[in-house]
Design an enzyme around this catalytic site. Sequence first.
Site, PDB file in Angstrom:
ATOM      1  N   ILE A  58      44.829  34.498  39.941  1.00  0.00           N
ATOM      2  CA  ILE A  58      44.978  35.418  41.065  1.00  0.00           C
ATOM      3  C   ILE A  58      43.912  36.486  40.838  1.00  0.00           C
ATOM      4  O   ILE A  58      44.063  37.354  39.982  1.00  0.00           O
ATOM      5  CB  ILE A  58      46.382  36.044  41.125  1.00  0.00           C
ATOM      6  N   PRO A  59      42.787  36.422  41.566  1.00  0.00           N
ATOM      7  CA  PRO A  59      41.568  37.153  41.180  1.00  0.00           C
ATOM      8  C   PRO A  59      41.558  38.651  41.504  1.00  0.00           C
ATOM      9  O   PRO A  59      40.767  39.127  42.326  1.00  0.00           O
ATOM     10  CB  PRO A  59      40.477  36.410  41.953  1.00  0.00           C
ATOM     11  N   CYS A  60      42.400  39.416  40.812  1.00  0.00           N
ATOM     12  CA  CYS A  60      42.416  40.859  41.035  1.00  0.00           C
ATOM     13  C   CYS A  60      41.122  41.513  40.553  1.00  0.00           C
ATOM     14  O   CYS A  60      40.814  42.653  40.932  1.00  0.00           O
ATOM     15  CB  CYS A  60      43.627  41.496  40.357  1.00  0.00           C
ATOM     16  N   HIS A  61      40.338  40.791  39.752  1.00  0.00           N
ATOM     17  CA  HIS A  61      39.054  41.330  39.274  1.00  0.00           C
ATOM     18  C   HIS A  61      38.024  41.441  40.402  1.00  0.00           C
ATOM     19  O   HIS A  61      37.008  42.117  40.238  1.00  0.00           O
ATOM     20  CB  HIS A  61      38.491  40.449  38.151  1.00  0.00           C
TER      21      HIS A  61
END
Length: 279
Positions: free
Chosen positions: A242-245
């Site tokens: 889950i690409p919160c970056h």
Amino acid sequence: MQAQIQFERIRKAIEYIQCNFKDQPNLDEVAAYLHLSPAHFQRLFTEWAGISPKKFLQYISLTHAKNILKQERSVFDATFETGLSSISRLHELFVQIEGMTPAEYKNGGEHLSIHYQFVDTPFGQVLIASTNKGICKMSFVDNDTEALNALVAQFPNANFVQQSDELQQHALAIFSSKTIDFPQIKLHLKATDFQLKVWECLLKIPMGQLSTYGALAENIGHPKASRAVGTAIGNNPVAFLIPCHRVIQATGVLGEYHWGKARKTAIIGWEGAQCDAKY
């Protein structure tokens, strides 16, 4: 001046719900307390808090019920003292928000089997864990013992087995493949509806591209909830997948990252290079 008036209304609404949650007040009752129409209050509260008044009441109720269950008291006690009309309503509330039944929560994950392993990735070691339903945790770790203790604390009575499984292998492929078969990656997460909306929105940000907290808030229909969006991003339990970056500040500053700014910078750069290599 108008913003201050609206904030004061929201503050009073929150205090009213917190003080009267055992009576399970409905939308009309809270709106009447503020001398607002139900529709106006619903819109105002949702814009400021990022969730509806009903959801806020549910979270307050659930927190109270969880505290009762932690005291080794019965599910009936938790239902009665939270003001819910039946045990089935408490059951529904737990499953909807916590991803488990009240009994499962009280038992700390008893009879739940969790597979876990530590794996090296291009950005350091990760702890990945899975139930029979899907990935429940993936986080970058600097200390194996501390990371495992934190996982066990979430499910103190679960059965932990250090081994790989097919669910984990599908998820870990994201570090080595430019095209991921997302339908094969199954998740088993405890989350609120708002958190799920934010995380689903994160999944729509293509590799090699970035978004902002404000843009995400707009995309989920809560343009004034940037701060709530940031909180949901910070609670993401599944690193990289889950690409919160891929979320930065509107000024262009990378901003904070749960697993370190340096790692966030490295991941963004690596993803950019992967995309450039396609052309």
